[in-house]
Design a protein around this motif. Structure first.
Motif, PDB file in Angstrom:
ATOM      1  N   ILE A  35       3.134  29.201 -35.266  1.00 49.06           N
ATOM      2  CA  ILE A  35       4.011  30.447 -35.502  1.00 49.06           C
ATOM      3  C   ILE A  35       5.051  30.682 -36.356  1.00 49.06           C
ATOM      4  O   ILE A  35       5.951  29.494 -36.323  1.00 49.06           O
ATOM      5  CB  ILE A  35       4.668  30.639 -33.868  1.00 49.06           C
ATOM      6  N   LYS A  36       5.093  31.055 -37.329  1.00 52.37           N
ATOM      7  CA  LYS A  36       6.093  31.131 -38.520  1.00 52.37           C
ATOM      8  C   LYS A  36       7.415  31.692 -37.699  1.00 52.37           C
ATOM      9  O   LYS A  36       7.444  32.676 -37.065  1.00 52.37           O
ATOM     10  CB  LYS A  36       5.513  32.056 -39.531  1.00 52.37           C
ATOM     11  N   LEU A  37       8.230  30.962 -37.988  1.00 55.84           N
ATOM     12  CA  LEU A  37       9.678  31.408 -37.476  1.00 55.84           C
ATOM     13  C   LEU A  37      10.520  32.383 -38.413  1.00 55.84           C
ATOM     14  O   LEU A  37      10.481  32.241 -39.827  1.00 55.84           O
ATOM     15  CB  LEU A  37      10.782  30.146 -37.311  1.00 55.84           C
ATOM     16  N   ASN A  38      10.847  33.498 -37.921  1.00 57.63           N
ATOM     17  CA  ASN A  38      11.485  34.669 -38.622  1.00 57.63           C
ATOM     18  C   ASN A  38      12.549  35.610 -37.838  1.00 57.63           C
ATOM     19  O   ASN A  38      12.736  34.897 -36.690  1.00 57.63           O
ATOM     20  CB  ASN A  38      10.395  35.716 -39.244  1.00 57.63           C
ATOM     21  N   GLN A  39      12.993  36.532 -38.479  1.00 50.31           N
ATOM     22  CA  GLN A  39      14.073  37.032 -37.702  1.00 50.31           C
ATOM     23  C   GLN A  39      13.490  37.778 -36.621  1.00 50.31           C
ATOM     24  O   GLN A  39      14.356  38.043 -35.846  1.00 50.31           O
ATOM     25  CB  GLN A  39      14.691  38.118 -38.772  1.00 50.31           C
ATOM     26  N   TRP A  40      12.391  37.989 -36.554  1.00 51.62           N
ATOM     27  CA  TRP A  40      11.921  38.963 -35.299  1.00 51.62           C
ATOM     28  C   TRP A  40      11.710  37.962 -33.973  1.00 51.62           C
ATOM     29  O   TRP A  40      11.903  38.461 -32.945  1.00 51.62           O
ATOM     30  CB  TRP A  40      10.533  39.615 -35.473  1.00 51.62           C
ATOM     31  N   ASN A  41      11.356  36.906 -34.374  1.00 53.49           N
ATOM     32  CA  ASN A  41      11.176  35.879 -32.967  1.00 53.49           C
ATOM     33  C   ASN A  41      12.368  34.964 -32.956  1.00 53.49           C
ATOM     34  O   ASN A  41      12.398  34.007 -32.015  1.00 53.49           O
ATOM     35  CB  ASN A  41       9.961  35.343 -33.072  1.00 53.49           C
ATOM     36  N   LYS A  42      13.340  34.909 -33.813  1.00 50.11           N
ATOM     37  CA  LYS A  42      14.312  33.831 -33.508  1.00 50.11           C
ATOM     38  C   LYS A  42      14.985  33.759 -32.226  1.00 50.11           C
ATOM     39  O   LYS A  42      15.383  32.447 -31.945  1.00 50.11           O
ATOM     40  CB  LYS A  42      15.394  33.923 -34.717  1.00 50.11           C
ATOM     41  N   ASN A  43      15.106  34.619 -31.633  1.00 47.41           N
ATOM     42  CA  ASN A  43      15.850  34.599 -30.330  1.00 47.41           C
ATOM     43  C   ASN A  43      15.085  35.184 -29.123  1.00 47.41           C
ATOM     44  O   ASN A  43      15.295  35.302 -28.107  1.00 47.41           O
ATOM     45  CB  ASN A  43      17.157  35.467 -30.449  1.00 47.41           C
ATOM     46  N   HIS A  44      13.712  34.719 -29.404  1.00 51.52           N
ATOM     47  CA  HIS A  44      12.633  35.264 -28.382  1.00 51.52           C
ATOM     48  C   HIS A  44      11.836  34.200 -28.238  1.00 51.52           C
ATOM     49  O   HIS A  44      11.490  33.190 -28.919  1.00 51.52           O
ATOM     50  CB  HIS A  44      11.852  36.515 -28.922  1.00 51.52           C
ATOM     51  N   PHE A  45      11.254  34.064 -26.908  1.00 48.47           N
ATOM     52  CA  PHE A  45      10.322  33.005 -26.669  1.00 48.47           C
ATOM     53  C   PHE A  45       9.021  33.304 -27.376  1.00 48.47           C
ATOM     54  O   PHE A  45       8.318  32.082 -27.697  1.00 48.47           O
ATOM     55  CB  PHE A  45       9.850  32.979 -24.996  1.00 48.47           C
ATOM     56  N   PHE A  46       8.887  34.158 -28.192  1.00 44.44           N
ATOM     57  CA  PHE A  46       7.675  34.370 -29.012  1.00 44.44           C
ATOM     58  C   PHE A  46       7.783  33.409 -30.363  1.00 44.44           C
ATOM     59  O   PHE A  46       6.938  33.171 -31.021  1.00 44.44           O
ATOM     60  CB  PHE A  46       7.578  35.728 -29.407  1.00 44.44           C
ATOM     61  N   ARG A  47       9.032  32.611 -30.582  1.00 46.50           N
ATOM     62  CA  ARG A  47       8.815  31.626 -31.462  1.00 46.50           C
ATOM     63  C   ARG A  47       8.234  30.592 -30.956  1.00 46.50           C
ATOM     64  O   ARG A  47       8.023  29.298 -31.832  1.00 46.50           O
ATOM     65  CB  ARG A  47      10.426  31.320 -31.806  1.00 46.50           C
ATOM     66  N   PHE A  48       8.152  30.232 -29.546  1.00 52.27           N
ATOM     67  CA  PHE A  48       7.051  29.204 -29.050  1.00 52.27           C
ATOM     68  C   PHE A  48       5.818  29.370 -28.655  1.00 52.27           C
ATOM     69  O   PHE A  48       5.092  28.710 -28.356  1.00 52.27           O
ATOM     70  CB  PHE A  48       8.074  28.445 -28.055  1.00 52.27           C
TER      71      PHE A  48
END
Ligand SMILES: [Zn+2]
Length: 111
Positions: A35-48
């Motif tokens: 999962i690439k970290l970006n501005q869309w997932n930075k505050n969401h569980f979708f970053r993990f």
């Protein structure tokens, strides 16, 4: 800091999708999604987690440990005021509307 996370879904690497296939013929594998970290997932569980499915599998497998982080041993309450008003609707006749409003004056900052 790394620019990616591996999906934490415990069975992410067992799902049969083309984007998980890695390796050459004879030694192919299904690999956990990156999962690439970006501005869309930075505050969401979708970053993990790559999907709701993987998130749900993780939560199901580790629910006891997750609950231990912040156990709920008694009910919480929100103070409210309830008012009812009867309105006469042209098609459906008399209707009772219930309005629930938070009573800010009784809100406390206790846990
Ligand atoms: Zn996944």
């Amino acid at each position: 800091m790394s620019d990616h996370n591996w999906c934490h879904g415990p069975k992410c690497h067992e799902q049969h999708t083309q984007d998980r296939i890695r390796g050459v013929k004879g030694s192919k594998v299904l690999r956990t999604r990156k999962i690439k970290l970006n501005q869309w997932n930075k505050n969401h569980f979708f970053r993990f987690f790559c999907s709701n499915h993987c998130y749900n599998q993780f939560a199901t497998q580790y629910i006891e440990q997750i609950i231990a982080i912040a156990p709920r041993t008694e009910a919480l309450e929100t103070p409210i005021n309830v008012s009812k008003e009867t309105v006469d609707h042209p098609y459906w006749g008399k209707q009772t509307n219930t309005e629930i409003k938070v009573d800010e004056t009784r809100l406390t900052s206790v846990g």
